[in-house]
Design a protein around this motif. Structure first.
Motif, PDB file in Angstrom:
ATOM      1  N   ARG A   1       0.784  -1.229   0.005  1.00 35.11           N
ATOM      2  CA  ARG A   1       0.005   0.095  -0.051  1.00 35.11           C
ATOM      3  C   ARG A   1       0.939   1.281  -0.033  1.00 35.11           C
ATOM      4  O   ARG A   1       0.668   2.072  -0.693  1.00 35.11           O
ATOM      5  CB  ARG A   1      -0.896  -0.237   1.141  1.00 35.11           C
TER       6      ARG A   1
ATOM      7  N   ASP B   1       0.748   3.858  -3.014  1.00 32.76           N
ATOM      8  CA  ASP B   1       0.602   5.095  -2.516  1.00 32.76           C
ATOM      9  C   ASP B   1       1.464   6.144  -3.209  1.00 32.76           C
ATOM     10  O   ASP B   1       1.156   7.289  -3.665  1.00 32.76           O
ATOM     11  CB  ASP B   1       0.052   5.320  -1.222  1.00 32.76           C
TER      12      ASP B   1
ATOM     13  N   LYS C   1       0.791   6.347  -7.124  1.00 29.38           N
ATOM     14  CA  LYS C   1      -0.463   6.749  -7.411  1.00 29.38           C
ATOM     15  C   LYS C   1      -0.349   8.212  -8.382  1.00 29.38           C
ATOM     16  O   LYS C   1      -0.899   8.350  -9.369  1.00 29.38           O
ATOM     17  CB  LYS C   1      -1.461   6.717  -6.396  1.00 29.38           C
TER      18      LYS C   1
ATOM     19  N   ARG D   1     -15.022  -7.280  -0.520  1.00 26.95           N
ATOM     20  CA  ARG D   1     -13.852  -6.627  -0.620  1.00 26.95           C
ATOM     21  C   ARG D   1     -12.821  -7.622   0.223  1.00 26.95           C
ATOM     22  O   ARG D   1     -11.541  -7.836  -0.042  1.00 26.95           O
ATOM     23  CB  ARG D   1     -13.956  -5.189   0.062  1.00 26.95           C
ATOM     24  N   SER D   2     -13.384  -8.035   1.469  1.00 24.19           N
ATOM     25  CA  SER D   2     -12.250  -9.185   2.223  1.00 24.19           C
ATOM     26  C   SER D   2     -11.901 -10.221   1.260  1.00 24.19           C
ATOM     27  O   SER D   2     -10.989 -10.744   1.513  1.00 24.19           O
ATOM     28  CB  SER D   2     -12.930  -9.508   3.295  1.00 24.19           C
TER      29      SER D   2
ATOM     30  N   GLU E   1      -9.408  -8.310  -1.937  1.00 20.87           N
ATOM     31  CA  GLU E   1      -8.262  -7.549  -1.538  1.00 20.87           C
ATOM     32  C   GLU E   1      -7.144  -8.388  -1.635  1.00 20.87           C
ATOM     33  O   GLU E   1      -6.086  -8.099  -2.392  1.00 20.87           O
ATOM     34  CB  GLU E   1      -8.682  -6.791  -0.173  1.00 20.87           C
TER      35      GLU E   1
ATOM     36  N   SER F   1      -3.620  -6.590  -3.264  1.00 23.67           N
ATOM     37  CA  SER F   1      -3.814  -5.496  -2.598  1.00 23.67           C
ATOM     38  C   SER F   1      -4.163  -4.234  -3.272  1.00 23.67           C
ATOM     39  O   SER F   1      -4.020  -2.918  -2.776  1.00 23.67           O
ATOM     40  CB  SER F   1      -2.820  -4.994  -1.503  1.00 23.67           C
TER      41      SER F   1
ATOM     42  N   TYR G   1      -7.302  -3.460  -4.604  1.00 28.70           N
ATOM     43  CA  TYR G   1      -8.795  -3.275  -4.827  1.00 28.70           C
ATOM     44  C   TYR G   1      -9.250  -2.061  -4.448  1.00 28.70           C
ATOM     45  O   TYR G   1      -9.980  -1.533  -5.286  1.00 28.70           O
ATOM     46  CB  TYR G   1      -9.516  -4.173  -3.429  1.00 28.70           C
ATOM     47  N   ASP G   2      -8.483  -1.188  -3.570  1.00 32.02           N
ATOM     48  CA  ASP G   2      -8.891   0.044  -3.458  1.00 32.02           C
ATOM     49  C   ASP G   2      -8.262   1.067  -4.380  1.00 32.02           C
ATOM     50  O   ASP G   2      -8.836   2.108  -4.262  1.00 32.02           O
ATOM     51  CB  ASP G   2      -8.445   0.583  -1.976  1.00 32.02           C
ATOM     52  N   TYR G   3      -7.842   0.560  -5.580  1.00 31.62           N
ATOM     53  CA  TYR G   3      -7.133   1.401  -6.420  1.00 31.62           C
ATOM     54  C   TYR G   3      -7.865   1.587  -7.897  1.00 31.62           C
ATOM     55  O   TYR G   3      -7.205   1.967  -8.741  1.00 31.62           O
ATOM     56  CB  TYR G   3      -5.804   1.344  -6.458  1.00 31.62           C
TER      57      TYR G   3
ATOM     58  N   THR H   1     -11.727   1.514  -9.722  1.00 31.46           N
ATOM     59  CA  THR H   1     -13.448   1.531  -9.776  1.00 31.46           C
ATOM     60  C   THR H   1     -14.006   0.459 -10.319  1.00 31.46           C
ATOM     61  O   THR H   1     -13.779   0.069 -11.526  1.00 31.46           O
ATOM     62  CB  THR H   1     -13.632   2.971 -10.507  1.00 31.46           C
TER      63      THR H   1
END
Length: 194
Positions: free
Chosen positions: A26, A30, A33, A78-79, A82, A87, A89-91, A93
Motif C-alpha cells: 500500500r 500510494d 499513484k 472486499r475481504s 483484496e 492489495s 482493490y482500493d485502487y 473503480t
C-alpha cells in the motif's frame, strides 16, 4: 525498478526483502499513484465462477491503468478480493451491472465501444485488430464456462487471441491481461505520434 539483487538476498530462487522492499504494498502503491497513468479503457467481466479471476482482473486493471472494471452479476466482498488482487482493490473503480442487457444499455448511453474476446466465427485475431480510441473503450471477457453472453456479442466487435500451441483457450483473467496489454500498447503508439 529494483536494483539487481546481491547473492545473499536470494533464497530458494526468490528475492528476499531488502531495503528497497521495506515498505508495504500500500505504501508503494500510494507513492506511485501520483505519477500513474489512466487510460480511457475499461474491462468488463461476467459473474466469474472463481473469485480469483476477478481478483486477478482487478490487479491487471490497476497495473495497466484501466479506467474502470464493469462486473456483470455479483461481486464478492472486499475481504475476499483484496488479497486476491495483490492489495489493489482500493485502487480501481468497480461498476456493477445486474445483467448483460443493463450493461449493454449503459455502454450505449455512455458511448462506450465494446470489444469482446470470444471464440466465434466472426472474431478477428487480436494481433490484427486496430483499436479505435475516438470514444471510451471497454474490453469484455466471458464467464469461465459459458463465455461472453450473446446479448453483449451482438453489440461488440469480437476478437480472439491466437493460440498456436495445443491448448485452445486461456483462463478468462489471462485473456483480460493480454487484451489490456494490446489495447494500451496501441493507444501509446497512436498517441506517441501525435
Amino acid at each position: 525498478m529494483f536494483p539487481i539483487p546481491k547473492k545473499e538476498n536470494i533464497k530458494y530462487g526468490c528475492l528476499m526483502k531488502t531495503s528497497s522492499r521495506k515498505k508495504t504494498r500500500r505504501e508503494r502503491y500510494d507513492e506511485k499513484k501520483h505519477r500513474a497513468k489512466t487510460y480511457p479503457i475499461s474491462i468488463a467481466c461476467v459473474n466469474f465462477m472463481h473469485d480469483g479471476n476477478l481478483g486477478y482482473v482487478i490487479r491487471a486493471a490497476a497495473c495497466f491503468g484501466a479506467q474502470n472494471i464493469h462486473v456483470i452479476g455479483s461481486i464478492p466482498s472486499r475481504s475476499v478480493l483484496e488479497p486476491l488482487s495483490g492489495s489493489l482493490y482500493d485502487y480501481v473503480t468497480i461498476k456493477k451491472h445486474r445483467n448483460p442487457r443493463d450493461f449493454v444499455d449503459y455502454a450505449r448511453e455512455e458511448g462506450i465501444k465494446l470489444v469482446a474476446a470470444e471464440l466465434v466465427d466472426a472474431a478477428v485475431p487480436l494481433s490484427s485488430y486496430n483499436f479505435s480510441f475516438g470514444r471510451p473503450l471497454c474490453l469484455v471477457v466471458g464467464q469461465e464456462e459459458c463465455g461472453v453472453p450473446v446479448e453483449i456479442l451482438k453489440n461488440s466487435d469480437t476478437v480472439y487471441i491466437p493460440l498456436p500451441g495445443v491448448g485452445y483457450c486461456l483462463n478468462t483473467s489471462q485473456a483480460a491481461n493480454i487484451m489490456l496489454y494490446e489495447a494500451i500498447k496501441q493507444y501509446d503508439l497512436i498517441h506517441a505520434t501525435i
